[in-house]
Design a protein around this motif. Sequence first.
Motif, PDB file in Angstrom:
ATOM      1  N   GLY A  73      16.509  22.929  17.227  1.00  0.00           N
ATOM      2  CA  GLY A  73      15.229  23.039  16.524  1.00  0.00           C
ATOM      3  C   GLY A  73      15.360  23.356  15.044  1.00  0.00           C
ATOM      4  O   GLY A  73      14.407  23.192  14.283  1.00  0.00           O
ATOM      5  N   LEU A  74      16.542  23.805  14.613  1.00  0.00           N
ATOM      6  CA  LEU A  74      16.725  24.108  13.181  1.00  0.00           C
ATOM      7  C   LEU A  74      17.159  22.874  12.390  1.00  0.00           C
ATOM      8  O   LEU A  74      17.347  22.950  11.179  1.00  0.00           O
ATOM      9  N   ARG A  75      17.327  21.737  13.075  1.00  0.00           N
ATOM     10  CA  ARG A  75      17.823  20.520  12.409  1.00  0.00           C
ATOM     11  C   ARG A  75      16.961  20.201  11.182  1.00  0.00           C
ATOM     12  O   ARG A  75      15.765  20.473  11.147  1.00  0.00           O
ATOM     13  N   ARG A  76      17.599  19.596  10.178  1.00  0.00           N
ATOM     14  CA  ARG A  76      16.903  19.455   8.884  1.00  0.00           C
ATOM     15  C   ARG A  76      15.665  18.577   8.978  1.00  0.00           C
ATOM     16  O   ARG A  76      14.722  18.731   8.214  1.00  0.00           O
ATOM     17  N   ASP A  77      15.619  17.628   9.907  1.00  0.00           N
ATOM     18  CA  ASP A  77      14.443  16.761  10.009  1.00  0.00           C
ATOM     19  C   ASP A  77      13.265  17.410  10.720  1.00  0.00           C
ATOM     20  O   ASP A  77      12.206  16.792  10.833  1.00  0.00           O
ATOM     21  N   ASN A  78      13.418  18.618  11.195  1.00  0.00           N
ATOM     22  CA  ASN A  78      12.266  19.305  11.803  1.00  0.00           C
ATOM     23  C   ASN A  78      11.403  19.901  10.700  1.00  0.00           C
ATOM     24  O   ASN A  78      11.584  21.038  10.268  1.00  0.00           O
ATOM     25  N   ARG A  79      10.456  19.082  10.245  1.00  0.00           N
ATOM     26  CA  ARG A  79       9.614  19.498   9.110  1.00  0.00           C
ATOM     27  C   ARG A  79       8.543  20.501   9.533  1.00  0.00           C
ATOM     28  O   ARG A  79       7.879  21.089   8.698  1.00  0.00           O
ATOM     29  N   LYS A  80       8.346  20.674  10.830  1.00  0.00           N
ATOM     30  CA  LYS A  80       7.281  21.583  11.280  1.00  0.00           C
ATOM     31  C   LYS A  80       7.718  23.044  11.266  1.00  0.00           C
ATOM     32  O   LYS A  80       6.881  23.929  11.395  1.00  0.00           O
ATOM     33  N   LEU A  81       9.020  23.259  11.132  1.00  0.00           N
ATOM     34  CA  LEU A  81       9.518  24.640  11.201  1.00  0.00           C
ATOM     35  C   LEU A  81       9.356  25.338   9.856  1.00  0.00           C
ATOM     36  O   LEU A  81       9.726  24.800   8.813  1.00  0.00           O
ATOM     37  N   PHE A 234      21.628  23.925  27.920  1.00  0.00           N
ATOM     38  CA  PHE A 234      20.821  23.156  26.963  1.00  0.00           C
ATOM     39  C   PHE A 234      19.337  23.405  27.256  1.00  0.00           C
ATOM     40  O   PHE A 234      18.904  23.362  28.408  1.00  0.00           O
ATOM     41  N   ILE A 235      18.579  23.676  26.193  1.00  0.00           N
ATOM     42  CA  ILE A 235      17.126  23.852  26.342  1.00  0.00           C
ATOM     43  C   ILE A 235      16.455  22.885  25.362  1.00  0.00           C
ATOM     44  O   ILE A 235      16.652  23.003  24.144  1.00  0.00           O
ATOM     45  N   PRO A 236      15.694  21.902  25.872  1.00  0.00           N
ATOM     46  CA  PRO A 236      15.116  20.915  24.957  1.00  0.00           C
ATOM     47  C   PRO A 236      14.070  21.532  24.027  1.00  0.00           C
ATOM     48  O   PRO A 236      13.294  22.387  24.453  1.00  0.00           O
ATOM     49  N   HIS A 237      14.103  21.109  22.790  1.00  0.00           N
ATOM     50  CA  HIS A 237      13.132  21.590  21.797  1.00  0.00           C
ATOM     51  C   HIS A 237      12.162  20.441  21.498  1.00  0.00           C
ATOM     52  O   HIS A 237      12.612  19.308  21.259  1.00  0.00           O
ATOM     53  N   PRO A 238      10.842  20.726  21.508  1.00  0.00           N
ATOM     54  CA  PRO A 238       9.869  19.632  21.357  1.00  0.00           C
ATOM     55  C   PRO A 238       9.978  18.850  20.049  1.00  0.00           C
ATOM     56  O   PRO A 238       9.606  17.677  20.006  1.00  0.00           O
ATOM     57  N   GLN A 239      10.481  19.468  18.980  1.00  0.00           N
ATOM     58  CA  GLN A 239      10.575  18.736  17.703  1.00  0.00           C
ATOM     59  C   GLN A 239      11.978  18.174  17.452  1.00  0.00           C
ATOM     60  O   GLN A 239      12.454  18.164  16.317  1.00  0.00           O
ATOM     61  N   GLN A 308      13.933  29.200  15.685  1.00  0.00           N
ATOM     62  CA  GLN A 308      13.637  28.514  16.945  1.00  0.00           C
ATOM     63  C   GLN A 308      14.640  27.403  17.222  1.00  0.00           C
ATOM     64  O   GLN A 308      14.357  26.225  17.024  1.00  0.00           O
ATOM     65  N   ILE A 309      15.814  27.813  17.682  1.00  0.00           N
ATOM     66  CA  ILE A 309      16.824  26.837  18.106  1.00  0.00           C
ATOM     67  C   ILE A 309      16.233  26.035  19.259  1.00  0.00           C
ATOM     68  O   ILE A 309      16.383  24.834  19.364  1.00  0.00           O
ATOM     69  N   TYR A 310      15.599  26.772  20.169  1.00  0.00           N
ATOM     70  CA  TYR A 310      14.918  26.173  21.325  1.00  0.00           C
ATOM     71  C   TYR A 310      13.676  27.020  21.584  1.00  0.00           C
ATOM     72  O   TYR A 310      13.583  28.161  21.122  1.00  0.00           O
TER      73      TYR A 310
END
Length: 356
Positions: A73-81, A234-239, A308-310
């Motif tokens: 969830g911390l990935r750079r393309d997650n603009r909602k975070l 592994f816990i999937p993250h919605p974004q 929010q990693i997950y």
Amino acid sequence: MRQEFMEVLEKARGSHRLERHELIVLLQARGEEVDALGRAADGVRAASLGDEVHLRGIIEFSNYCRRNCLYCGLRRDNRKLRRYRLTPGEILAAARKAAGLGLPTIVLQSGEDPHYTAPVLADIIRRLKEEVGVGAVTLSVGERSFEDYRLWREAGADRYLLKHETADAALFARLRPGTTLQERLLRLKWLRELGYQVGSGNIVGLPGQSLETLAADILLMRELDVEMAGIGPFIPHPQTPLAKEPPGELELTLKVLAIARLLLPRAHLPATTALGTIHPAGRRLGLCFGANVIMPDTTPPPYRYYYQIYPGKAGMDDEMEATLVALKNMIHSLNRRVGRGPGHAPKIQGGMNNEV
Ligand code: SAM
Ligand code: SF4
């Protein structure tokens, strides 16, 4: 129980060495075999490391990341975070609070955030040791240069957590665009050369993973002779691109943890936050399947919420004091005790850490 299963389990308990095909036999455990695996791992943990459970306060000081890992969830393309960075003063204050609550060691974790240059982080490490009196500092800030790692080690960093995530090079490259398993392993080698206590680990239940891959993960951790290994589902993250994938299973994660304990009798193995997130009793179960470390979140609110990693991270809304009381009660209820002092990895003079 399968005859073959019992033979392999006995061999693992006695020699702490297994071939890949034998690891698969253990990974295929079902029903009462899973219980037997847990009991064997618990016995090895008690014999090699005793009953202490070490608590390490984790400070998640930045959720900025230059990487784009498909699972995180911390990935750079997650603009909602909403992104944040703690100042050095805030990090020191968080460590002081953790020390006041009886947490003698600190883990500094973040996304891969070049904003914290090597000298800035080195200064924080030095002040954590000298001003706050932190017993041991673990870093978990991703892939950096040899020079950066060297500077931090000289500043007093004791340990470094850099999970290899998956031993399948093709899967690694797919899930962590722009990075390779080879580069990751090179860094683990550097960290070893620099005298860090080295931590690796994997994610269980990644899409595209197989029992063969998990066996390779455990063999890799043994080959690296790690002092620590973080093993979590592994816990999937919605974004993230993996939003619709199923989460890693509790039972499979516990099996991997238990087998890792059989092969790494002296390593520090945390009952991970991810384990506590997929199941309310996850961390307790982890402690019964070979784990001997818990890393309570000591990131100050409100920042903690944004790491929010997950989703649904265990302990996110809890008061730190209440969390620690609950954890200590849980540890005592298992007839275990809270570790004192820095809880360094038990080293063996002139030998491998995980030989007994
Ligand atoms: N950026 C550093 C790195 O990647 O090594 C440290 C921080 S990173 C958030 C810490 C760990 O989170 C990773 O090693 C990875 O195993 C774990 N992680 C990330 N996304 C996850 C997910 N969706 N489910 C479970 N674990 C995850
Ligand atoms: Fe960044 Fe680490 Fe998350 Fe990858 S796992 S996106 S490197 S924080």
